[in-house]
Structure formats: C-alpha cells, structure tokens
Design an enzyme around this catalytic site. Sequence first.
Site, mmCIF file in Angstrom:
data_model
loop_
_atom_site.group_PDB
_atom_site.id
_atom_site.type_symbol
_atom_site.label_atom_id
_atom_site.label_comp_id
_atom_site.label_asym_id
_atom_site.label_seq_id
_atom_site.Cartn_x
_atom_site.Cartn_y
_atom_site.Cartn_z
ATOM 1 N N LYS A 125 -10.288 0.443 -2.709
ATOM 2 C CA LYS A 125 -10.249 0.283 -1.254
ATOM 3 C C LYS A 125 -10.545 1.612 -0.562
ATOM 4 O O LYS A 125 -9.668 2.469 -0.463
ATOM 5 C CB LYS A 125 -8.889 -0.259 -0.802
ATOM 6 C CG LYS A 125 -8.789 -0.464 0.713
ATOM 7 C CD LYS A 125 -7.433 -1.038 1.101
ATOM 8 C CE LYS A 125 -7.269 -1.105 2.610
ATOM 9 N NZ LYS A 125 -5.960 -1.673 3.023
ATOM 10 N N LYS A 138 -6.830 3.523 -3.590
ATOM 11 C CA LYS A 138 -7.263 3.549 -2.191
ATOM 12 C C LYS A 138 -7.425 4.993 -1.744
ATOM 13 O O LYS A 138 -6.612 5.851 -2.081
ATOM 14 C CB LYS A 138 -6.221 2.811 -1.345
ATOM 15 C CG LYS A 138 -6.459 2.804 0.152
ATOM 16 C CD LYS A 138 -5.360 1.996 0.843
ATOM 17 C CE LYS A 138 -5.437 2.108 2.359
ATOM 18 N NZ LYS A 138 -4.353 1.349 3.038
ATOM 19 N N ASP A 160 0.863 -1.178 0.000
ATOM 20 C CA ASP A 160 0.000 0.000 0.000
ATOM 21 C C ASP A 160 0.904 1.233 0.000
ATOM 22 O O ASP A 160 1.446 1.625 1.038
ATOM 23 C CB ASP A 160 -0.896 0.009 1.234
ATOM 24 C CG ASP A 160 -1.993 -1.055 1.188
ATOM 25 O OD1 ASP A 160 -1.765 -2.119 0.576
ATOM 26 O OD2 ASP A 160 -3.061 -0.831 1.784
#
Length: 311
Positions: free
Chosen positions: A247, A211, A148
């Site tokens: 996400k 995300k 991430d």
Amino acid sequence: MKALAIPSRVPAAGFRAPLVPTVDQVMAEERAASFGKRSIKTSAKLAGLKMTVAMCDLTTLEGKDTPGKVAYLCRKALAPAEPRFGVPPCAAVCVYPNMVRHARKFLGADAPVHVAAVATGFPSGQFPLRTKLEETRRAVADGADEIDMVIDRGAFLAGEHAKVSDEIAATKAACGAAHLKVIFETGELVTLDNVRLASQLAMEAGADFIKTSTGKVTPAATMPVTLVMLEAIRDHFFATGMRIGMKPAGGIRTSKQALAYLVMVKETLGDDWLTPDLFRFGASTLVNDVVMQIAKLVDGRYQGPDYFSLP
C-alpha cells in the site's frame, strides 16, 4: 546484489536480523521513472482506472472527525460515481480507532467496503506497547477488518530491530482475524537500504501488507520507495510462497500517477497482485481525479470537479 545483515543493538532471544540485498539507488530511481512512460489507452485505460478506484482506501484522520463525516466517507466509498459509469466500490475506509464503530454501523456486516483503523500510536509510533495493543484490540472489537499499525521509527533507526519485530508480531497477534498493514513512514527512514530492511523485517514478523507512509510526513509514497518494497515482496514470495500486500500512501493524486503504479506492480509482481486483496492506494484525493477521467472516457468530454462529491 550483496547481502547486508544489519544487526540489532538489543537482540531478543532467538532474533536474527534478516539478510537483505543492498539497494542500487540510481537503478531504482531510473527503473521507477520508466514506469511513468508507458502508454495506456482506450479500454485498457478505462479498466485500469476502475481498478484504481477498487484499490483505494478512503481516509479521514483529523482531530475534527465526527460520526457524520465518517458516514459521508462510507457513502462515498460505496458509490464513488453515478451508477452509469460502472465504477466499483472502494476497498476500505480508514479512520481513527474511536470512529470504527460508526463506520461499521453505517456499512453493516456484509458491505463490500472494509473498515480499517490506524493504531499503535499513529502517526508517531511512540506509545508504550501495552497501549498499542489495547488500541488494536479495541478497534478489532469495534468492527475493524484491518489494522494499519505504524512502526517505532526511533527504535528502528537506533538499530533496535528486534524491538520493532517483536512489536509487529505482538500487534499481529492482537489483530486476531483482522489483517495487519505495517506502516514504515519511509520519509523518515532516510535510505532505500533501510526501506528494504524494514520490508523484510515486517514480512517475517507477520505483516499481511506493508505500507509506505502515514500521509503526515513529506516525502510520503514515491515510485522508487514503492519499487524497493515491491521487490522485497517478490523475493519474499519466491522464498516462502506467501503473498504479501502493498500500500503506497500519501502524495498520489492523479490518474496518470496511479496507472504508473499499476504498471510497476504488474511488471514487478505480476497480475496476481492486481487486486484490492494485495494492492491498495492510500490516497483519498485520487478518487475524484480518477472518476473524472472515467467520465471523460465514457462520455467523451471532461466534467469539472464541482460535479463530483468530495472524498
């Protein structure tokens, strides 16, 4: 919608800023609010709640993280509730890079729960690229299935879109076989037009997921921001045939909120995205609320939070 090209102030060789549609903020907010008004009951609600758990990335990102705390998180991810409730494992545990080897040791090689690591100078993104790539490679070498990364918002807001794109592409290359989630920190991007541009930029640079947030900045995930990102994913799929994951992270705490997000995914992208392979929640505190709702549907009565282990 009118296409808007936002040029980079420091163009890289061969870089072209993506053409993206401008966002109608009023309609985005009204459409996003409508998803929370759907009525989901009985077996459909139970299926949606179990799906939510399977899509959750349990996260611990604190300075006091220890191997024991990470092991506890892994145990919670593997078995979020008593077996009789039929709750699936969570999608992943997300930790700092130096905790990856501890999570991998506890989970083993074949666990249904993935190991994700934040990287690239999380949460600020203000590290030199060389350091970001070293951190990414080390996390993958220690056993991370997913990275991430967080973009350099300062560079993005200064119009240095080529730099942001190049860093995403370089991080993707450093990931090897690991999947790359690109975090925008949408609370710092100011406008929905910026969110739309960042989405397209990241997807074209090689992101496997986009995300919303680190969870360290308020506001984090919101329904309008997520809708804009989902629409960017839809348009990218129509243009390229490539499925990119999504996400939302931070601020999603209740079952009702989670179900509204699932409705939004279904109505924007379709059933193909209703899988942990393409949609995740970054919301550790969400899991217990969802499990409490599942227990109520199965047993016919609520149980207090003291009956469930903390995430």
